[in-house]
Design a protein around this motif. Sequence first.
Motif, PDB file in Angstrom:
ATOM      1  N   ARG A   1       0.841  -1.184   0.000  1.00  0.00           N
ATOM      2  CA  ARG A   1       0.000   0.000   0.000  1.00  0.00           C
ATOM      3  C   ARG A   1       0.881   1.241   0.000  1.00  0.00           C
ATOM      4  O   ARG A   1       1.855   1.332   0.734  1.00  0.00           O
ATOM      5  CB  ARG A   1      -0.893   0.007   1.243  1.00  0.00           C
ATOM      6  CG  ARG A   1      -1.810   1.233   1.325  1.00  0.00           C
ATOM      7  CD  ARG A   1      -2.915   1.058   2.344  1.00  0.00           C
ATOM      8  NE  ARG A   1      -2.475   0.340   3.514  1.00  0.00           N
ATOM      9  CZ  ARG A   1      -3.255  -0.497   4.213  1.00  0.00           C
ATOM     10  NH1 ARG A   1      -4.506  -0.696   3.872  1.00  0.00           N
ATOM     11  NH2 ARG A   1      -2.777  -1.120   5.267  1.00  0.00           N
ATOM     12  N   CYS A   2       0.503   2.210  -0.848  1.00  0.00           N
ATOM     13  CA  CYS A   2       1.214   3.490  -0.872  1.00  0.00           C
ATOM     14  C   CYS A   2       0.882   4.261   0.410  1.00  0.00           C
ATOM     15  O   CYS A   2      -0.298   4.416   0.748  1.00  0.00           O
ATOM     16  CB  CYS A   2       0.802   4.304  -2.088  1.00  0.00           C
ATOM     17  SG  CYS A   2       1.389   6.013  -2.037  1.00  0.00           S
ATOM     18  N   PRO A   3       1.896   4.760   1.136  1.00  0.00           N
ATOM     19  CA  PRO A   3       1.623   5.477   2.380  1.00  0.00           C
ATOM     20  C   PRO A   3       0.957   6.838   2.137  1.00  0.00           C
ATOM     21  O   PRO A   3       0.379   7.406   3.063  1.00  0.00           O
ATOM     22  CB  PRO A   3       3.009   5.647   3.010  1.00  0.00           C
ATOM     23  CG  PRO A   3       3.970   5.541   1.880  1.00  0.00           C
ATOM     24  CD  PRO A   3       3.335   4.640   0.864  1.00  0.00           C
ATOM     25  N   VAL A   4       1.004   7.351   0.905  1.00  0.00           N
ATOM     26  CA  VAL A   4       0.416   8.670   0.630  1.00  0.00           C
ATOM     27  C   VAL A   4      -1.039   8.530   0.161  1.00  0.00           C
ATOM     28  O   VAL A   4      -1.968   9.017   0.805  1.00  0.00           O
ATOM     29  CB  VAL A   4       1.254   9.442  -0.423  1.00  0.00           C
ATOM     30  CG1 VAL A   4       0.597  10.777  -0.751  1.00  0.00           C
ATOM     31  CG2 VAL A   4       2.678   9.647   0.092  1.00  0.00           C
ATOM     32  N   CYS A   5      -1.255   7.830  -0.972  1.00  0.00           N
ATOM     33  CA  CYS A   5      -2.619   7.735  -1.519  1.00  0.00           C
ATOM     34  C   CYS A   5      -3.373   6.512  -0.996  1.00  0.00           C
ATOM     35  O   CYS A   5      -4.569   6.372  -1.239  1.00  0.00           O
ATOM     36  CB  CYS A   5      -2.585   7.730  -3.043  1.00  0.00           C
ATOM     37  SG  CYS A   5      -1.809   6.269  -3.773  1.00  0.00           S
ATOM     38  N   GLU A   6      -2.648   5.625  -0.284  1.00  0.00           N
ATOM     39  CA  GLU A   6      -3.235   4.425   0.326  1.00  0.00           C
ATOM     40  C   GLU A   6      -3.805   3.441  -0.700  1.00  0.00           C
ATOM     41  O   GLU A   6      -4.576   2.550  -0.362  1.00  0.00           O
ATOM     42  CB  GLU A   6      -4.300   4.807   1.374  1.00  0.00           C
ATOM     43  CG  GLU A   6      -3.702   5.667   2.476  1.00  0.00           C
ATOM     44  CD  GLU A   6      -4.578   5.751   3.713  1.00  0.00           C
ATOM     45  OE1 GLU A   6      -5.804   5.743   3.547  1.00  0.00           O
ATOM     46  OE2 GLU A   6      -4.012   5.816   4.812  1.00  0.00           O
TER      47      GLU A   6
ATOM     48  N   ALA B   1       7.783   1.732  -6.173  1.00  0.00           N
ATOM     49  CA  ALA B   1       7.312   3.049  -5.759  1.00  0.00           C
ATOM     50  C   ALA B   1       5.908   3.241  -6.311  1.00  0.00           C
ATOM     51  O   ALA B   1       5.550   2.673  -7.342  1.00  0.00           O
ATOM     52  CB  ALA B   1       8.233   4.149  -6.280  1.00  0.00           C
ATOM     53  N   CYS B   2       5.112   4.064  -5.639  1.00  0.00           N
ATOM     54  CA  CYS B   2       3.792   4.396  -6.155  1.00  0.00           C
ATOM     55  C   CYS B   2       3.967   5.209  -7.436  1.00  0.00           C
ATOM     56  O   CYS B   2       4.658   6.228  -7.423  1.00  0.00           O
ATOM     57  CB  CYS B   2       3.004   5.199  -5.124  1.00  0.00           C
ATOM     58  SG  CYS B   2       1.449   5.829  -5.802  1.00  0.00           S
ATOM     59  N   PRO B   3       3.376   4.785  -8.568  1.00  0.00           N
ATOM     60  CA  PRO B   3       3.567   5.524  -9.821  1.00  0.00           C
ATOM     61  C   PRO B   3       2.942   6.912  -9.802  1.00  0.00           C
ATOM     62  O   PRO B   3       3.287   7.754 -10.638  1.00  0.00           O
ATOM     63  CB  PRO B   3       2.891   4.655 -10.879  1.00  0.00           C
ATOM     64  CG  PRO B   3       2.235   3.539 -10.187  1.00  0.00           C
ATOM     65  CD  PRO B   3       2.545   3.583  -8.725  1.00  0.00           C
ATOM     66  N   VAL B   4       2.056   7.168  -8.867  1.00  0.00           N
ATOM     67  CA  VAL B   4       1.422   8.490  -8.788  1.00  0.00           C
ATOM     68  C   VAL B   4       2.198   9.408  -7.849  1.00  0.00           C
ATOM     69  O   VAL B   4       2.494  10.556  -8.180  1.00  0.00           O
ATOM     70  CB  VAL B   4      -0.046   8.366  -8.335  1.00  0.00           C
ATOM     71  CG1 VAL B   4      -0.669   9.742  -8.116  1.00  0.00           C
ATOM     72  CG2 VAL B   4      -0.842   7.567  -9.362  1.00  0.00           C
ATOM     73  N   ASP B   5       2.576   8.881  -6.678  1.00  0.00           N
ATOM     74  CA  ASP B   5       3.208   9.735  -5.663  1.00  0.00           C
ATOM     75  C   ASP B   5       4.732   9.642  -5.650  1.00  0.00           C
ATOM     76  O   ASP B   5       5.391  10.490  -5.041  1.00  0.00           O
ATOM     77  CB  ASP B   5       2.655   9.367  -4.283  1.00  0.00           C
ATOM     78  CG  ASP B   5       1.152   9.585  -4.218  1.00  0.00           C
ATOM     79  OD1 ASP B   5       0.735  10.742  -4.380  1.00  0.00           O
ATOM     80  OD2 ASP B   5       0.405   8.600  -4.064  1.00  0.00           O
ATOM     81  N   GLY B   6       5.265   8.610  -6.292  1.00  0.00           N
ATOM     82  CA  GLY B   6       6.718   8.502  -6.385  1.00  0.00           C
ATOM     83  C   GLY B   6       7.411   8.101  -5.097  1.00  0.00           C
ATOM     84  O   GLY B   6       8.634   8.187  -5.009  1.00  0.00           O
TER      85      GLY B   6
HETATM   86 ZN   LIG Z   1       0.381   6.748  -3.981  1.00  0.00          ZN
END
Ligand SMILES: [Zn+2]
Lengths: 314, 380
Positions: free
Chosen positions: A192-197, A206-211
Motif C-alpha cells: 500500500r502506498c503510504p500517501v494515496c493508500e 514506488a507508487c507511480p502516482v506519488d513517487g
Molecule cells: Zn500513492
Amino acid sequence: MTRPLSAPLDVGFDYTRSLGPTLGRFLSDLRRRKVTGIRGSDGRVHVPPLEYDPVTAERLSEFVDVTATGVVRGWSWIPEPLEGQPLDRPFAWALIQLDGADTSLLHAVDAGSPDQMSTGTRVRARWRDERVGAITDIECFEISDEPADPPVEAEAVTMVTTPVNLHYTHSASPTEDPFLRGLMEGRLIAQRCPVCEKVYFPPRPACPVDGVPTTDQIELSDRGTITTYCVVNVPFLGQRIPPPYVSAYVLLDGADIPFLHLLLGVAPEDVRMGMRVEAVWKPREEWGPTMQNIDHFRPSGEPDAPFDSYSQHL
Amino acid sequence: MRPAAVVGVGQTHHAAKRLDVSMAGLCREAIDRAMADAGVDWSDIDAVVLGKAPDLFEGVMMPELFLADALGAVGKPLLRVHTAGSVGGSTGNVAASLVQSGVHNRVLAVAFEKQSESNAMWALSVPTPFTMPVHAGAGGYFAPHVRSYIRRASAPEHIGAMVAAKDRRNGAKNPYAHLKQPDITVESVQASTMLWDPIRYDETCPSSDGACAVVISAEPTSGQAAWIRATAMRTEPTTFAGRDQVNPQAGQDAARALWKQAGITDPLSEVDAAEIYVPFSWFEPMWLENLGFTDIGQGWKLTEAGETEIGGRLPVNPSGGVLSSNPIGASGLLRFAEAAMQVMGTAGDHQVDGARVALGHAYGGGSQFFAMWVVGSEKP
Ligand SMILES: [Zn+2]
C-alpha cells in the motif's frame, strides 16, 4: 540481505533483411567468390559497398571489382571466442583493406597466434564451400601472399536471414521479492502506498502516482472481480497458451489495480464484466516464484459485482 | 517562438512486404519525395530527426547509426526519437521545435518501420519471468479497453465496423495506402473473423513496411506551406491505480494544451480534417472524446451520423489512416503529414474540400504517449 530472485530471459528471432540493389549485389557476388565495392563521389572505392554516398548522400551505382586479398590495417586478438563469432578458436578481428579498395572491411583472421598478426600483414579470403550470399561466405581471412580461389557461377540473393539471440538474467526488484516468495507459499502479498493508500498487486518499488516507496505490506485473498477482458482467438509466434482463451483483468478484493490473468471454467460468450472469480491453484509441488502458481481464475458463483464497484478501474 | 511550416511531404508505397528495398532505400523513397515536394536539396537541410518504434521490431540497435549516410546526416545533427507507436508524431514535433526555436532553419523529419523483417506481435509479447503469459500483442492489450469503452458509452456494436469500412474506403482513394478496399461494407467487416473479441480482423490495422518524411522550414521553399499552429506531447505511466485506460489523462491534457496554443475554442467547428491514430476501429470514437471533439460518451454518435466521412462535419482519416497502412514507426508522422497535405490542398482524391485547419494525432505504448499538432493554411 538475500539477493532478489532472478531467472533467465532468452529472446531470439530469425530476422530477415531485404537487401536492396547495393547489398544485394555485394552478397550475391560473395556467393560467387567475388568481392564488389562501389565508387563514391570522391573517387574512393568503398568495401562493403555503400548504398548512399557519405559525402553527397546521393545514391551510388558504379560497382567496382576488388580482389579477395588485402592488407591488415588494424587488429585485435580474441583469445576466447564468444557464441556467434566466426571461429571457435582464438582469432583476430581485423580491419582489412582489400586490393583495389580505399576503405577497410571488418572480418576475422585465422592467424593461430597474435605473434603472426601485424599491421601490414597480407591476407586472403578463405571461401566457405557452401555459400548462401552472406558476409560469412568468407569463412575468415588467412595469412597468405597467394591469390584467393577464383570466382564461380551462383544464383543472386535478395534477402538474408540474421538470427539474433539475446540472453538476459531478469532480476526481481527488492519490492517484488517478498511478493514472489509469498507466491511460493500460496500467499498473495500486496503493498500500500503510504500517501494515496492505494493497494498495488503485484507490488511496485514506488507508487507511480506519488513517487514514494510502497512500504506497507498486506495480504489479499484469492477472490476478485473481472473488470474487463478479451477473448484471444489469434495464434502467434511464441504464444504459451493455445487459443481461444479469455485474457481478463482481475481486481482482487482489497486491491486498487487489476492484473491480467487467464479465465477458464466458463464459455467465452458467458464471461461478463463484473463477474466474480476465484483462483485455481496448481498442485502445491509445482509452485515456484511466479503468478503461474495460479493456473487460472474461474467463476466463484457469487452474484456479479455492480458496475460502480469497479468502473474506476477501467 | 517563430513560425514554422511543413513545406514538403513524402511517403512510400506502403505494403506488407517491401522486399525490393533495404531499410535505407525505404527511408530514401520517402525522403526523396519530400525534398522534391519542398523543392530543396541536401545543402538546404540543417538537421535530421529520425523516428522509429522499438528496436526489437527489426532487431537493429540504433538504426540511426547505420542509416546516417542514407539520411544525409553526415556533418549535421542527427537525433533519434522513440516514443513507441506515437514516435512518428513526436518526431514531427521535435523537428518543428528545432525550427520554431530558431536553432535551425530547415529540418528533415523521417520515420519508418519495416515490419516484414520481424514480427511485431512476437516482439510485443516477450514473456517476462514470474508473470502470467496471457499477453497477445497490441490487439490483446487494447481489446479489453475497447470493451470498457463500449460498456461505458453504451455504444452500439456496429460502430467499430462503420469506422473500419469508412477508413478502408478512404484508403482506396490514397495511392500510397497499403490496403485499398473500395467495396468493403459494414456487413463484410462484421462477418470477418473475431481476433481479440471484441476486435475483428477487418477492424485491425495491417502490418506494413513504409516510411514518411517531411521538411519543416521557417520560410516557404516552394510556395506551399502548412503552418504549424500548435504542437503538444504528454505522457503517463502504463498502469497506476485508478488509471483511465479508455480516456487517458495524458491525452486529455495534450489536447487541451494543443487547442489553447492554436487558439481553438470549439474544435469540432474549427477543425476541417483530422488524421487520428486509429489502429483498431473503436479508437475513433474513443479519441474523438479524448481530444474534446465531443463530450464523454458521445464520440460514437458523430461516427454513427456519418460526420467523420469525407464530406461530413469532421472528416477523420481521409487518407485511410492506420487501418489502411501501418508502418508503426511512420504511422504517426503519416498522420501529421496527411494533415499538412490537407491544408496545402495536395491530398488528391482524398482531399477534404476547402480544408484550412487540420489535426495530426498519434499515441503509443499502452495509450501512454500522446503527440499531436495543428496545421493551417494561414501563416500565424
Ligand atoms: Zn500513492
